[in-house]
Design a protein around this motif. Sequence first.
Motif, short mmCIF file in Angstrom:
data_model
loop_
_atom_site.label_atom_id
_atom_site.label_comp_id
_atom_site.label_asym_id
_atom_site.label_seq_id
_atom_site.Cartn_x
_atom_site.Cartn_y
_atom_site.Cartn_z
N THR A 127 33.26 39.80 34.55
CA THR A 127 32.83 41.05 35.18
C THR A 127 32.43 40.84 36.64
N ALA A 128 31.72 39.75 36.92
CA ALA A 128 31.28 39.50 38.29
C ALA A 128 32.44 39.22 39.23
N ALA A 129 33.57 38.77 38.67
CA ALA A 129 34.75 38.46 39.48
C ALA A 129 35.82 39.54 39.39
N ALA A 130 35.48 40.68 38.80
CA ALA A 130 36.48 41.70 38.51
C ALA A 130 37.24 42.17 39.73
N ASN A 131 36.58 42.25 40.87
CA ASN A 131 37.21 42.81 42.07
C ASN A 131 37.61 41.75 43.09
N LEU A 132 37.63 40.49 42.65
CA LEU A 132 38.11 39.41 43.51
C LEU A 132 39.60 39.19 43.30
N ARG A 133 40.32 38.91 44.38
CA ARG A 133 41.72 38.56 44.22
C ARG A 133 41.83 37.25 43.44
N VAL A 134 42.86 37.17 42.61
CA VAL A 134 43.00 36.02 41.73
C VAL A 134 43.07 34.71 42.51
#
Length: 312
Positions: A127-134
């Motif tokens: 969830t904390a990385a949901a909006n980070l590019r892979v």
Amino acid sequence: MDYMIVQVKNLRKYFGKTEVLRGINFSAPAGSVLGMLGPNSAGKTTTINCLTTLLKPDDGSATIAGYDVVTQPAAVRALIGLTGQFAAVDEELTARENLVLFGRLLRLSSVKAARRGAELLEQFDLTAAANLRVKKLSGGMRRRLDLAISIVTEPLVLFLDEPTTGLDPYSRRQVWNMVRALKAQGMTILLTTQYLEEADELADWIVVIDRGQAIAQGTVDELKNRVGETFCELRLADPGDEQKVRGSLADLGEITGSTTLTLPAAKGVVTLTEVLRRVEAIGVNLTDVSLRRPSLDDVFFALTGHTTDPHF
């Protein structure tokens, strides 16, 4: 009797004139983890590719929940998920966008794809990385995202082809916990792995593949019992005490080793207790003593004749 959700019978596959799968046979009970072990070029990935309809076998049969992988490939694909050796994610998209994209490709509505994506982000601790590019995610996060993508539509059978290769120990254990959670939900998992510890931790059943054939199959305990019984290991504080210890324990079975002595423990803890009593009686000091069963490394070597290296 367990329902065998995956059944493979006399499966054969040729690449040119080379027979890669030579009449392989095995099955997997529903709701279990089946570990597939074998050295390099044994046929593990080729088997997975046939079962997931990525390759067409040349002979034999394979079914998933009763559906034939050759004659009913669309039905099979609707029931399975696959995490290959390399993460199948778009590095320019965010974790959330990847999940929604695959949901839409699998014919979920936009609303359902977004909802399922949010569920999986939470389930896989992303969830904390949901909006980070892979491309900004760690290797462990990418692997967890890849695993999440493979279950967007909640498959009956999940194929994991070396899912933790290259991960650090902490990330590997995170993936292990997720595999256990998926099994607890009733999913059947076929796992190929280069880490025997991983198979020992996760697998209910093991099939050992060598030279395109399944040379052994059973539970972890059954395969270990085929190799040998439980044994005691004694590490001597003074190597000069070896002959004294050998004389005291000679009637308990064949003793091997020198500074570390190994002997069979047919009665388990009872044998270990007797060993300790005798060693104490003759005044010999030990630096370590243990009761050990054969490991999967022992099983692997005994069945295939290959040593286990990090890339078998």
